[in-house]
Design an enzyme around this catalytic site. Structure first.
Site, short mmCIF file in Angstrom:
data_model
loop_
_atom_site.label_atom_id
_atom_site.label_comp_id
_atom_site.label_asym_id
_atom_site.label_seq_id
_atom_site.Cartn_x
_atom_site.Cartn_y
_atom_site.Cartn_z
N ASP A 76 -8.94 3.46 3.50
CA ASP A 76 -8.28 2.76 2.40
C ASP A 76 -9.29 1.93 1.62
O ASP A 76 -10.39 1.64 2.10
CB ASP A 76 -7.20 1.85 3.00
CG ASP A 76 -6.07 1.55 2.04
OD1 ASP A 76 -6.17 1.91 0.85
OD2 ASP A 76 -5.07 0.94 2.49
N ASP A 130 1.37 1.56 -3.63
CA ASP A 130 2.19 1.31 -2.44
C ASP A 130 3.67 1.19 -2.82
O ASP A 130 4.02 0.65 -3.87
CB ASP A 130 1.78 0.00 -1.77
CG ASP A 130 0.47 0.11 -1.02
OD1 ASP A 130 -0.21 1.14 -1.14
OD2 ASP A 130 0.12 -0.86 -0.33
#
Length: 451
Positions: free
Chosen positions: A293, A353
């Site tokens: 990430d 997200d």
């Protein structure tokens, strides 16, 4: 002081006659979280709400204008008058990725770029133009036709617990997986287990033993996944304190996790060895699914041990990770520069997200929220089965999730990676059934129908 945007010169490529009432522009964002969509000409493009948001969610070294469209390596103009679409794009994921700008001037669109791009006229329409580009990009990036692997099903600790996780939390949810009979292959240990950002193999005081946990998960028939941000180093970490020479020395990535962040310089041989040892250490523990990430940090230009571009450093770093985990491991990118990642990962987060709320409070669509995730995930649906397996993010099906039915339907249509991120004990009957249904129906690693 965050990384500064570079001053660039844009050169005209084409001037396209349009119908201002019906013309469309597809603007492709830089990384996983960057807003991507097709705009009707005259509709304002989505832009970061602050300079800090630009660095973390958009292209860090570019400032896109508020009154023009700007695709990063890809932009498509559909004139809206029945004439063919115009695609402007790079064909090599290992080369430079120019910004491509479209300025609307009445009944014309002027297209400019700050680097070489190819201009193709696509009579079959914009959807075919996008799919054809992805097919070519995959070939040039070494993605073998038909060679993509379906993603495993996953439970992820992040959305149910954020950073407040422990080995006990993980095992409690495994017990729920077993009780509910959910078809979960991988238990993904997300942010919160690590001692610090950069100290990945050391656990926080409240977490317990990674070795014992991975052994227990394996004994219970689950594969183990782990989250890292491999190109980030926090100022509190042992890596930053002991080895400041391993950091890209003129980049300050701002603050997150309550501390300043820096980029790991993988061109430094000792930093590269540390990166490899970290991932080999996870493999030795039995981990074989890796979510990497915030990897946009590895592609930012800055003064490194070797005089290479940020993109060259990114490719080198991703190759080091793949070499350490092996070809059999499953690698999921997130917060990743989209085009440069082709050929490096098995699956890719293709949107921002998800979150309990539909709209983020400051309106920035790179931040957590359902609206941006649905918009960008749908706009990149054509990439699934061509560049990688698309990950539109976790199913969140507990009752507090705003528009949870809309989110579940988006995952059904646009996500090839199926994962759940809830506290499983909090699911109601609808949530359990939807979770079971989506986990039991993983799409093939081939293009979605209609894309």
């Amino acid at each position: 002081m965050t990384t500064a945007a570079a001053a660039t010169t844009f050169t005209p490529i084409a001037e396209i006659v349009i119908n201002p009432e019906t013309a469309l522009v597809h603007e492709h964002g830089w990384q996983s979280w960057s807003p991507t969509t097709t705009y009707r000409v005259g509709e304002g493009p989505h832009r970061p709400s602050s300079d800090r948001r630009r660095v973390m969610g958009y292209r860090p070294d570019r400032v896109a204008p508020a009154d023009a469209y700007q695709g990063e390596g890809l932009l498509v103009v559909e004139p809206g008058d029945g004439s063919p679409a115009h695609r402007f794009a790079v064909a090599d994921p290992r080369g430079p990725i120019p910004s491509i700008r479209a300025e609307v001037r009445g009944a014309r669109v002027l297209v400019c770029s700050d680097g070489p791009v190819r201009h193709d006229v696509c009579a079959a329409g914009p959807d075919v133009a996008l799919a054809g580009w992805a097919d070519e990009l995959a070939r040039n990036g070494g993605v073998a036709p038909g060679g993509l692997r379906p993603a495993p099903t996953m439970w992820c600790s992040w959305y149910g617990y954020w950073q407040a996780i422990s080995d006990r939390v993980i095992l409690d949810n495994v017990a729920e997986i077993e009780r509910l009979g959910l078809p979960v292959d991988v238990v993904q240990i997300d942010d919160g287990y690590q001692a610090e950002i950069g100290d990945w193999l050391q656990t926080s005081p409240t977490f317990g033993s990674l070795r014992d946990l991975t052994a227990e998960l394996g004994a219970r028939g689950r594969r183990v996944g782990v989250w890292t941000a491999p190109f980030l180093v926090g100022e509190r970490s042992q890596v930053a304190k002991a080895h400041p020479e391993w950091l890209v020395d003129d980049i300050d990535l701002g603050r997150h996790w309550g501390q300043r962040l820096f980029a790991l310089d993988v061109t430094h041989p000792h930093a590269a060895a540390h990166l490899v040892a970290t991932f080999e250490g996870f493999r030795e523990l039995g981990v074989d699914v890796f979510k990497v990430d915030f990897v946009y940090a590895g592609a930012i230009d800055g003064r490194r041990h070797r005089a290479v571009s940020g993109l060259d450093a990114y490719h080198a770093g991703m190759q080091l990770i793949r070499g350490a985990i092996g070809e059999d491991a499953y690698l999921l990118g997130c917060g990743a520069p989209i085009i440069p990642s082709v050929g490096h990962v098995d699956a890719m987060r293709v949107s921002n997200d998800i979150a309990p709320h539909w709209e983020h409070e400051d309106g920035d669509l790179a931040l957590g929220g359902g609206r941006g995730a649905v918009m960008t995930g749908a706009a990149r649906a054509f990439q699934h089965g061509r560049l990688w397996v698309n990950d539109a993010d976790c199913l969140m099906a507990v009752p507090v999730i705003e528009r949870r039915e809309v989110w579940a339907e988006h995952l059904r249509r646009c996500s090839g990676l199926r994962s759940t991120g809830d506290r499983l004990a909090d699911l109601d009957e609808w949530g359990v059934e939807m979770t079971r249904e989506l986990l039991a129906s993983v799409p093939a690693a081939t293009p979605f129908d209609g894309w």
